[in-house]
Design an enzyme around this catalytic site. Structure first.
Site, PDB file in Angstrom:
ATOM      1  N   THR A  19       0.814  -1.224   0.000  1.00 29.84           N
ATOM      2  CA  THR A  19       0.000   0.000   0.000  1.00 29.84           C
ATOM      3  C   THR A  19       0.842   1.266   0.000  1.00 29.84           C
ATOM      4  OG1 THR A  19      -1.794  -1.095   1.149  1.00 29.84           O
ATOM      5  CG2 THR A  19      -1.737   1.268   1.358  1.00 29.84           C
ATOM      6  N   THR A 172       2.810  -9.963  14.670  1.00 24.98           N
ATOM      7  CA  THR A 172       1.635 -10.449  13.975  1.00 24.98           C
ATOM      8  C   THR A 172       0.819  -9.225  13.566  1.00 24.98           C
ATOM      9  OG1 THR A 172      -0.017 -12.183  14.172  1.00 24.98           O
ATOM     10  CG2 THR A 172       0.200 -10.798  16.051  1.00 24.98           C
TER      11      THR A 172
HETATM   12  N1  ASP Z   1      -2.761  -5.568   0.464  1.00 24.24           N
HETATM   13  C1  ASP Z   1      -1.668  -4.715   0.865  1.00 24.24           C
HETATM   14  C2  ASP Z   1      -0.405  -5.545   0.860  1.00 24.24           C
HETATM   15  O1  ASP Z   1      -0.186  -6.302   1.782  1.00 24.24           O
HETATM   16  C3  ASP Z   1      -1.933  -4.144   2.214  1.00 24.24           C
HETATM   17  C4  ASP Z   1      -0.867  -3.209   2.719  1.00 24.24           C
HETATM   18  O2  ASP Z   1       0.180  -3.013   2.168  1.00 24.24           O
HETATM   19  O3  ASP Z   1      -1.102  -2.639   3.792  1.00 24.24           O
HETATM   20  O4  ASP Z   1       0.380  -5.473  -0.049  1.00 24.24           O
END
Ligand code: ASP
Length: 348
Positions: A19, A172
């Site tokens: 993200t 976690t």
């Molecule tokens: N779906 C994303 C990922 O894990 C979520 C994030 O980066 O927070 O790449």
């Protein structure tokens, strides 16, 4: 001792996706990764540090739901190939599987004497209320921090998120919503960032001087996870514990390591142990440890040959099995090492 960021420091950013580097794409508005120059443009603060910051971008960039063992190998090789040229490494990674990746890398990187800091964000770095900027800037500072004797302030694989530096193989992901997305249930943070970054030096592991840095490149992923719950059926337990494709099973049990004592359940566990399966016991509670001698329901597992995962997270137990099974053909050796503390991942 307050670690310093020296003008001669150098940090390599390894950008895998997630993200932090995504933006909403037309036409569907879904978040997709964009290239690294876009990330750096959003964090001009980085240029205020008197240090060399280089970057290495994965192609393709991935959402961390697509992480595979080959991704871990690529990260490990990127660190190995650049190990001597940099003081520390920051791995930009999606949050969804960050705890798995940080756990696996903590085992794959042998004799690590430099910081490897995983970070990412809950909101893209270009979003007005992003947590990505502070996560990235503090991670870079930690990756370059040295003790007065010139050694790295942190020489472990960690996750930095929401002002806290956590040992990677103790973490976690606990929230899909909050900025404090990661938790280290059984040990405190290794550092906390406020006006300055306060390091918990007593907790940070130091490399042993006789171990040279190398990477372990072989992972055996033949592991299943069995989460015990009331109403679980013999068919389900049998399929998972006796499955011909699994070499090891992580049993997520109740409380301090308890499972049903029903004769059918225990007879499948005993059959699996007799077949040579490596069965490890990890609690499904959010914190605390397995102590199979505490209740009769745990004792029967211990007597059947189930190994304690102590206070390991499931992510870390999985990573440790991948690593140990990749290194050793001999199951007895895997079992022996599984119950030892190799990278600060368990307290006995
Ligand atoms: N779906 C994303 C990922 O894990 C979520 C994030 O980066 O927070 O790449």
């Amino acid at each position: 001792m307050t670690p310093l960021s020296s003008p001669k420091s150098s940090v390599l950013l390894i950008y895998t996706g997630g993200t932090i580097g995504m933006r909403a794409d037309s036409p569907d508005g879904a978040l997709r990764p964009f290239d690294f120059s876009g990330v750096l443009q959003e964090v001009p603060e980085l240029s205020k540090y008197a240090m060399k910051i280089d970057s290495l971008t994965f192609d393709p960039l991935i959402d961390s739901s697509d992480v595979e063992p080959s991704t871990w190998l690529d990260i490990a090789k990127a660190i190995r190939d650049n190990y001597d040229a940099y003081d520390g490494f920051v791995v930009l990674h999606g949050t969804d599987t960050m705890s798995y990746s940080a756990s696996v890398l903590s085992f794959m990187l042998e004799g690590l004497g430099k910081p490897v800091i995983f970070t990412g964000s809950q909101l893209p770095v270009g979003a007005p209320r992003t947590d990505g900027r502070e996560n990235l800037v503090s991670s870079v500072e930690i990756a370059s921090a040295k003790l007065p004797d010139g050694s790295a302030a942190v020489s472990e694989v960690c996750i930095f998120f929401d002002s806290k530096l956590l040992r990677g193989n103790r973490t976690t992901k606990i929230s899909a919503e909050r900025f404090d997305a990661f938790h280290s249930p059984n040990i405190p943070p290794l550092a906390e960032a406020g006006i300055s970054i306060q390091y918990n030096n007593a907790l940070i592991r130091r490399p042993s001087s006789d171990e040279r840095f190398s990477i372990s490149t072989s992972l055996d992923t033949r592991v299943s996870i069995l989460k015990i719950h009331p109403g679980i059926t013999p068919q389900v337990v049998r399929n998972i514990l006796l499955g011909p494709e699994t070499r090891a099973v992580i049993m997520e049990t109740y409380g301090s390591g308890n499972a049903p004592t029903a004769p059918w359940f225990m007879s499948i566990v005993k059959e699996a142990v007799a077949m040579g399966k490596i069965i490890v016991n990890v609690t499904q509670c959010g914190s605390g440890r397995v102590d199979m001698s505490r209740y009769a329901t745990g004792k029967t597992l211990l007597e059947a040959g189930v190994l304690s995962g102590y206070d390991s997270t499931t992510e870390s137990a999985l990573a440790k099995l991948f690593y140990l099974m990749g290194r050793y053909e001999n199951d007895e050796r895997v079992k022996e090492l599984f119950t030892q503390d190799l990278r600060g991942e368990i307290s006995k």
